[in-house]
Scaffold this motif. Structure first.
Motif, PDB file in Angstrom:
ATOM      1  N   ARG A  16      -8.589   8.445   3.750  1.00  0.00           N
ATOM      2  CA  ARG A  16      -9.962   8.181   4.354  1.00  0.00           C
ATOM      3  C   ARG A  16     -10.535   7.387   3.156  1.00  0.00           C
ATOM      4  NH1 ARG A  16     -12.932  14.135   3.851  1.00  0.00           N
ATOM      5  NH2 ARG A  16     -13.123  14.060   1.663  1.00  0.00           N
ATOM      6  N   ASP A  37      -1.356  10.609   0.859  1.00  0.00           N
ATOM      7  CA  ASP A  37      -2.644  11.680   0.847  1.00  0.00           C
ATOM      8  C   ASP A  37      -1.895  13.110   0.899  1.00  0.00           C
ATOM      9  OD1 ASP A  37      -6.065  10.739   1.493  1.00  0.00           O
ATOM     10  OD2 ASP A  37      -5.573  12.989   1.499  1.00  0.00           O
ATOM     11  N   ASP A  64       0.706  15.623  -2.742  1.00  0.00           N
ATOM     12  CA  ASP A  64      -0.375  16.093  -3.553  1.00  0.00           C
ATOM     13  C   ASP A  64       0.148  15.284  -4.806  1.00  0.00           C
ATOM     14  OD1 ASP A  64      -2.080  17.294  -5.677  1.00  0.00           O
ATOM     15  OD2 ASP A  64      -2.148  19.031  -4.305  1.00  0.00           O
ATOM     16  N   ASN A  91      -6.384   5.997  -6.687  1.00  0.00           N
ATOM     17  CA  ASN A  91      -7.771   6.248  -6.081  1.00  0.00           C
ATOM     18  C   ASN A  91      -8.005   7.788  -5.748  1.00  0.00           C
ATOM     19  OD1 ASN A  91      -9.990   5.690  -3.945  1.00  0.00           O
ATOM     20  ND2 ASN A  91      -8.769   6.585  -2.746  1.00  0.00           N
ATOM     21  N   TYR A 156     -16.907  16.227 -13.578  1.00  0.00           N
ATOM     22  CA  TYR A 156     -16.600  14.911 -12.788  1.00  0.00           C
ATOM     23  C   TYR A 156     -16.895  13.691 -13.919  1.00  0.00           C
ATOM     24  CZ  TYR A 156     -16.482  11.508  -9.220  1.00  0.00           C
ATOM     25  OH  TYR A 156     -16.274  10.533  -8.349  1.00  0.00           O
ATOM     26  N   THR A 191     -18.975   7.539   1.735  1.00  0.00           N
ATOM     27  CA  THR A 191     -17.997   8.274   2.401  1.00  0.00           C
ATOM     28  C   THR A 191     -18.097   9.614   2.447  1.00  0.00           C
ATOM     29  OG1 THR A 191     -16.904   8.713   0.053  1.00  0.00           O
ATOM     30  CG2 THR A 191     -16.458   6.572   0.650  1.00  0.00           C
TER      31      THR A 191
HETATM   32  P1  NAD Z   1     -12.883  10.734  -0.309  1.00  0.00           P
HETATM   33  O1  NAD Z   1     -12.972  12.259  -0.539  1.00  0.00           O
HETATM   34  O2  NAD Z   1     -13.614  10.174   1.154  1.00  0.00           O
HETATM   35  O3  NAD Z   1     -11.446  10.233  -0.148  1.00  0.00           O
HETATM   36  C1  NAD Z   1     -10.457  10.652  -1.266  1.00  0.00           C
HETATM   37  C2  NAD Z   1      -9.100  10.721  -0.427  1.00  0.00           C
HETATM   38  O4  NAD Z   1      -8.418  11.488  -1.553  1.00  0.00           O
HETATM   39  C3  NAD Z   1      -8.906  11.966   0.925  1.00  0.00           C
HETATM   40  O5  NAD Z   1      -8.373  11.440   1.685  1.00  0.00           O
HETATM   41  C4  NAD Z   1      -8.557  13.035  -0.160  1.00  0.00           C
HETATM   42  O6  NAD Z   1      -7.494  13.937   0.878  1.00  0.00           O
HETATM   43  C5  NAD Z   1      -7.346  12.643  -0.887  1.00  0.00           C
HETATM   44  N1  NAD Z   1      -7.001  13.499  -2.099  1.00  0.00           N
HETATM   45  C6  NAD Z   1      -7.932  14.248  -2.737  1.00  0.00           C
HETATM   46  N2  NAD Z   1      -7.123  14.928  -3.660  1.00  0.00           N
HETATM   47  C7  NAD Z   1      -5.585  14.553  -3.432  1.00  0.00           C
HETATM   48  C8  NAD Z   1      -4.661  14.809  -4.002  1.00  0.00           C
HETATM   49  N3  NAD Z   1      -4.459  15.819  -4.931  1.00  0.00           N
HETATM   50  N4  NAD Z   1      -3.395  14.304  -3.836  1.00  0.00           N
HETATM   51  C9  NAD Z   1      -3.365  13.320  -2.782  1.00  0.00           C
HETATM   52  N5  NAD Z   1      -4.596  12.877  -2.204  1.00  0.00           N
HETATM   53  C10 NAD Z   1      -5.658  13.430  -2.536  1.00  0.00           C
HETATM   54  O7  NAD Z   1     -13.592   9.787  -1.623  1.00  0.00           O
HETATM   55  P2  NAD Z   1     -13.886   8.473  -1.706  1.00  0.00           P
HETATM   56  O8  NAD Z   1     -15.316   8.532  -1.763  1.00  0.00           O
HETATM   57  O9  NAD Z   1     -13.032   7.577  -0.825  1.00  0.00           O
HETATM   58  O10 NAD Z   1     -13.398   8.468  -3.322  1.00  0.00           O
HETATM   59  C11 NAD Z   1     -12.292   7.683  -3.664  1.00  0.00           C
HETATM   60  C12 NAD Z   1     -12.349   7.515  -5.193  1.00  0.00           C
HETATM   61  O11 NAD Z   1     -13.632   6.917  -5.832  1.00  0.00           O
HETATM   62  C13 NAD Z   1     -12.474   8.848  -5.980  1.00  0.00           C
HETATM   63  O12 NAD Z   1     -11.516   9.065  -7.150  1.00  0.00           O
HETATM   64  C14 NAD Z   1     -13.742   9.172  -6.341  1.00  0.00           C
HETATM   65  O13 NAD Z   1     -13.796   9.988  -7.288  1.00  0.00           O
HETATM   66  C15 NAD Z   1     -14.202   7.517  -6.540  1.00  0.00           C
HETATM   67  N6  NAD Z   1     -15.647   7.507  -6.310  1.00  0.00           N
HETATM   68  C16 NAD Z   1     -16.398   7.619  -5.067  1.00  0.00           C
HETATM   69  C17 NAD Z   1     -17.631   7.453  -5.066  1.00  0.00           C
HETATM   70  C18 NAD Z   1     -18.430   7.695  -3.797  1.00  0.00           C
HETATM   71  O14 NAD Z   1     -19.756   7.406  -3.874  1.00  0.00           O
HETATM   72  N7  NAD Z   1     -17.656   7.732  -2.860  1.00  0.00           N
HETATM   73  C19 NAD Z   1     -18.370   7.112  -6.437  1.00  0.00           C
HETATM   74  C20 NAD Z   1     -17.390   6.797  -7.444  1.00  0.00           C
HETATM   75  C21 NAD Z   1     -16.149   7.004  -7.712  1.00  0.00           C
END
Ligand code: NAD
Length: 248
Positions: A16, A37, A64, A91, A156, A191
């Motif tokens: 996602r 995922d 994982d 990611n 974080y 997201t």
């Molecule tokens: P999200 O939670 O919507 O998606 C992250 C996905 O990673 C999920 O589908 C989850 O199941 C998967 N995941 C989590 N742990 C896992 C594991 N141990 N093994 C395999 N898959 C795993 O998050 P997002 O907002 O799309 O974020 C993606 C990246 O961007 C992350 O690293 C997050 O820290 C970073 N980020 C997001 C934002 C934001 O505002 N959304 C801002 C800065 C950085």
């Protein structure tokens, strides 16, 4: 011609959000994409759609990223099936926190396991393949809080600061092998991970974004696509902000 025609790419956290959109953009640009995922079956429908729509291979793998053995098997599977790996996008990430004084050791370890140690480990596995090829692009996902910090997000923020530092260190070590390592540092992206903070906090946070809107997953996926492609052939060791001028 797509920007990533024929390139073999691996995206973690592809079920996602930013990860899923990155997989879609990569497929749109002609890449063969593997995504991982956690939840079995969760990517089957979207990946099937991308395969048909973009006429390329988009392959789900469920594990994982903190599972060292499974990570190794995944990289071996890619090597066996494609013979190479051109792009890795680290990611997968989690955002869990607490205020100072209330942070358990368990929480620190959990966040660092996913956001830092798994990134290091998968980078090592991918780099071995890429070193033999003498080419590759690794894109890590840091965050604006990795350099600026945010109150209530000490763990974080620290984990994302570590991602930025490892990006720079790995870039120095791997550039002689033709491997580039860069990161994106997103701001507030629309997201599920971000929306989990609740509507009231979302509105509060929005007032810190000078562009006046949240980022969308495609805003980040486009920059990742640039870093993955040969358009950025001489760019390495960079942390690129994707935040619409946000002040945290
Ligand atoms: P999200 O939670 O919507 O998606 C992250 C996905 O990673 C999920 O589908 C989850 O199941 C998967 N995941 C989590 N742990 C896992 C594991 N141990 N093994 C395999 N898959 C795993 O998050 P997002 O907002 O799309 O974020 C993606 C990246 O961007 C992350 O690293 C997050 O820290 C970073 N980020 C997001 C934002 C934001 O505002 N959304 C801002 C800065 C950085």
């Amino acid at each position: 011609m797509g920007l990533l025609d024929g390139k073999v790419c691996f995206v973690t956290g592809a079920g996602r959000g930013i990860g899923e959109e990155t997989v879609r953009r990569f497929a749109e640009e002609g890449a063969i994409v593997y995504g991982t995922d956690l939840i079995n079956g969760s990517m089957d429908e979207s990946f099937g759609k991308f395969c048909t729509q973009y006429k390329t291979e988009v392959i789900p793998m469920y594990f994982d990223v903190t599972d060292e053995t499974a990570s190794k098997s995944a990289i071996m599977q890619i090597k066996r099936e494609q013979g190479r790996l051109d792009v890795l996008v680290n990611n997968a990430g989690i955002m869990q926190d607490n205020v100072i004084g209330m942070i358990s050791y368990e929480l620190m370890k959990k966040v660092f396991d996913v956001n830092v140690f798994a990134v290091l480990q998968i980078t090592q596995l991918a780099a071995k393949l890429m070193m033999r090829q003498r080419s590759g692009s690794i894109v890590n996902i840091s965050s604006i809080v990795g350099s600026e910090g945010a109150a209530g997000q000490t763990v974080y923020s620290a984990s994302k600061g570590a991602v930025a530092a490892m990006t720079k260190a790995a870039s120095k070590e791997l550039s002689p092998y033709g491997i580039r390592v860069n990161a994106v540092a997103p701001g507030l992206i629309n997201t599920d991970l971000f929306r989990a903070i609740g509507e009231k906090k979302i509105q509060e946070n929005l007032s810190h974004v000078r562009m006046g809107r949240l980022g969308e997953p495609i805003d980040v996926a486009n920059v990742i696509t640039f870093l993955a492609s040969d358009m950025s052939a001489y760019v390495t060791g960079e942390i690129i902000g994707v935040d619409g001028e946000t002040h945290v």
